[in-house]
Design an enzyme around this catalytic site. Structure first.
Site, PDB file in Angstrom:
ATOM      1  CE  LYS A   1      -6.360  57.443   7.817  1.00 53.77           C
ATOM      2  NZ  LYS A   1      -6.094  56.019   7.616  1.00 53.77           N
TER       3      LYS A   1
ATOM      4  CG  ASP B   1      -6.214  54.224   4.678  1.00 57.54           C
ATOM      5  OD1 ASP B   1      -6.608  55.406   4.717  1.00 57.54           O
ATOM      6  OD2 ASP B   1      -5.816  53.606   5.683  1.00 57.54           O
ATOM      7  CD  GLU B   2      -2.873  57.246   5.844  1.00 60.08           C
ATOM      8  OE1 GLU B   2      -2.851  58.415   5.411  1.00 60.08           O
ATOM      9  OE2 GLU B   2      -2.912  56.981   7.062  1.00 60.08           O
TER      10      GLU B   2
ATOM     11  CD  GLN C   1      -2.997  63.309   8.874  1.00 61.30           C
ATOM     12  OE1 GLN C   1      -2.342  62.569   9.609  1.00 61.30           O
ATOM     13  NE2 GLN C   1      -4.310  63.195   8.766  1.00 61.30           N
TER      14      GLN C   1
ATOM     15  NE  ARG D   1      -0.631  62.119  14.405  1.00 65.20           N
ATOM     16  CZ  ARG D   1      -1.660  61.749  13.655  1.00 65.20           C
ATOM     17  NH1 ARG D   1      -2.130  60.535  13.748  1.00 65.20           N
ATOM     18  NH2 ARG D   1      -2.251  62.597  12.833  1.00 65.20           N
TER      19      ARG D   1
END
Length: 674
Positions: free
Chosen positions: A30, A213-214, A244, A603
């Site tokens: 991303k 972002d996010e 997420q 992760r």
């Protein structure tokens, strides 16, 4: 430049026909999409760097993004490009438009410990939980863009009504101090844009393209801020992953992904599903788990990497056994594969779980770092001392003034500070400057004014002695160590600690202060720095973090703090009911806990172990633990169990056992008896 992207990434970078949502799965590149899109807008589409804003949640992410864009646009000056956190952008807007909201451009930003003091004064109680509850409630109201007068109307029980009235007084106090809190950096720009259309138009024309972002981590107030800024053209790209979304507890709303489609009919959705991080097995387990959640958008991660090792589930007798097995496995694995300690991470749901792992790592002399905990420089006692140093270096630092003049208490309370703050705000002065105005001698009672002058004159004397330029010719300067020792003696901080804290807590805090002062003295001698230069060094410490090379050490981290990171080998520990998922989670809470487990799993690059205990000590007694329900939601074919309770969790199935026995007997030349 675009040739290095896969086809879906390239589509996301070049799409400019309307608003765009990029659904970016874990490890799908991303940041590459965002940085290449910025470069594409500047290099190929005629945008000036100053017309673009890329917004993220952490300084680390912003710094990484800025470095990558500079690498892509080596011959273009990107100095005016806005790559910042939400709060930094909000601060930039407020500095420029402060007068419209009745603030001076040099307003101060209060941290949580500063606002704690205000809240404690408002509720006139030493009840720490009560103060914390008020802080949390005010933060939630601001995150949801609820104004103080609306909070009063919405309050439906006694506690909420008390909180709402305190919220009104809290905002009045901040205004009097010409200060804002952390949440105000988003809340006030939204208020500004709603109340002053001319300011909104200025910023809409200034920022022609937005990248966020996010996006799944935005709260209602951040959503409003982006919506208002982008509404003129709907020229934006937001990048997020509903799988997420793990920050509902701090106000983030996964509904903002739904709201995008509602508010922007022409929204285009592009999915990044190719994962460049993890083995196929790790992704299979992650996909299988997250499919138990209600989905906003369907998405399935896949990878060109190898199948990878089976996922290991370790059943420990207790937390000591769990810690020992994890640390021994890390040591053995590192030795066998000649790896680095930094290849390994131990992830857990709550900070208290780290203690036994830290003890085991220290025992085995394994280096480690801890994320998600409290930094030394964030401790209350260190910030108390630092407030004096900040004020000596810059007397216009209002938050430092407020903290220093009230810690230790010296007969100057909230009423005195409100009068001082109100006068300073009206005259556009700092609190320190306002204290010396003739008017204050008339407005304050004699005793309070005398205490105020004693404090300010004390700071002035230390300033003069700390600044080499103010020392008269022929006079010897004062060493940093001398000034620090004099400061501690003058404010009588040690005695105040022991008067206001439990003896053991006071002793611990005083040791921290002595350690800090000792570090400052050594730093002053080693680097030949004055006290004022040292204060600037302290201010830079957090900014310098992350720029240094990461140490070769095992990472201990909460699952929340690990988001955005990656490690070759991951150990998720404490996978038990009431821990992960967290106790008392409702249906929505369980879905967020499942996403948290999903974040932990993704992760890992090469190997993953998840462990739980069959019993755990609580207080002085042992409690039986149940394995997390999330383990049953993973594909059994990809899991290998190990540990003490193999009867509860067999290492191999019966069929696999018979096959193994058959091969063994075949080697011995004996027939298999069913």
């Amino acid at each position: 430049m675009l040739s290095k992207l896969n086809p879906v990434q390239r589509e996301a970078v070049t799409y400019l026909d309307g608003p765009l949502l990029v659904l970016a799965g874990a490890g799908s590149g991303k940041t590459r999409v965002i940085t290449h899109k910025i470069a594409h807008l500047i290099q190929d589409c005629g945008y000036a760097p100053r017309e673009i804003a890329a917004i993220t949640f952490t300084n680390k992410a912003a710094n990484e993004m800025r470095a990558r864009v500079s690498g892509l646009l080596k011959n273009i000056n990107t100095k005016d490009l806005v790559i910042s956190t939400f709060h930094s952008l909000g601060m930039r807007i407020l500095r420029a438009e402060a007068k419209l909201l009745g603030y001076k451009p040099q307003f101060s930003i209060l941290d949580s410990s500063d606002t704690w003091k205000i809240c404690s004064e408002l509720i006139a109680s030493g009840d720490k939980q009560g103060i914390r509850d008020l802080q949390t409630q005010i933060s939630k109201w601001k995150s949801a863009f609820v104004l103080p007068e609306q909070a009063i109307d919405l309050a439906d029980n006694k506690e909420q009504k008390i909180h709402a009235r305190s919220y009104v007084r809290y905002q009045e106090t901040l205004r009097a101090y010409q200060s804002v809190d952390f949440d105000d950096l988003i809340y006030l720009p939204v208020m500004l844009f709603q109340q002053h259309p001319e300011a909104l138009l200025r910023w809409q024309l200034r920022l022609r393209y937005l990248l966020v972002d996010e996006y799944q981590d935005t709260n209602d107030c951040q959503y409003q801020m982006i919506k208002l800024l982008a509404n003129l053209r709907s020229a934006f790209t937001v990048v997020g992953d509903d799988d997420q979304a793990i920050y509902a507890w701090r106000g983030a709303s996964i509904e903002n992904l739904h709201n995008l489609q509602r508010d922007h009919e022409k929204l285009r959705v592009i999915k990044l599903e190719q994962n460049y991080r993890s083995s196929q097995r790790i992704l299979k387990v992650a996909n299988h788990l997250i499919n138990h959640n209600t989905k906003v958008f369907e998405k399935k991660l896949w990878s060109d990497h190898s199948i990878g090792d089976p996922i290991r589930i370790y059943v420990a007798r207790d937390d000591a056994n769990e810690a020992e097995s994890v640390v021994m496995k890390i040591i053995a694995h590192k030795f066998d594969h000649r790896g680095k300690y930094s290849d390994y991470a131990i992830l857990y749901r709550s900070n208290h779980l780290s203690r036994v792992f830290e003890e085991q790592l220290r025992s085995e002399q394994v280096p480690y770092t801890v994320s998600g905990g409290t930094s030394f420089f964030e401790r209350a006692e260190i910030k108390d001392i630092t407030s004096y140093l900040r004020l000596i270096a810059n007397s216009d630092d209002d938050p430092a003034f407020i903290r220093a003049i009230t810690t230790p208490k010296r007969g100057i309370g909230n009423v005195t500070l409100e009068k001082l703050g109100s006068y300073a705000g009206g005259r556009h002065l700092s609190l320190f400057e306002a204290a010396f105005e003739t008017r204050m001698a008339h407005d304050l009672p004699p005793r309070q004014h005398e205490e105020l002058m004693l404090f300010c004159n004390f700071i002035n004397r230390l300033q003069e002695r700390a600044n080499p330029e103010k020392i008269a010719p022929g006079q010897a300067g004062h060493s940093c160590g001398e000034l620090l020792d004099e400061l501690l003696r003058a404010i009588n901080y040690e005695a105040w600690l022991f008067d206001t804290q439990e003896p053991r807590q006071a002793e611990t805090k005083w040791e921290s202060v002595q350690s800090f002062i000792g570090w400052l003295k050594r730093k002053s001698e080693q680097d030949d720095k004055t006290l004022i230069e040292l204060v600037q060094t302290i201010a830079l410490i957090n900014m310098l973090d992350g720029k240094d090379e990461q140490p070769d050490a095992v990472s201990l981290s909460t699952l929340h703090a690990a988001k955005g990171l990656e490690f070759q080998h991951v150990f998720i520990v404490g996978a038990e009911e009431e821990i992960l998922p967290f106790r008392d989670s409702d249906e929505n809470g369980i879905e967020e806990e499942r996403r948290l487990m999903y974040v932990g799993i993704t992760r890992a690059e090469k190997s993953l172990q998840i462990s739980y205990c069959t019993r755990r000590r609580r207080a002085k007694e042992w409690a039986v633990c149940e394995p997390s329900r999330f383990l049953d939601e993973m594909p059994a074919s990809e899991l290998v169990y190990a540990g003490d309770h193999v009867d509860a969790a067999p290492v191999v199935t019966q069929g696999e056992g018979m096959d193994k026995l058959a091969r063994l007997k075949a080697m011995l030349g004996k027939p298999v008896v069913e």
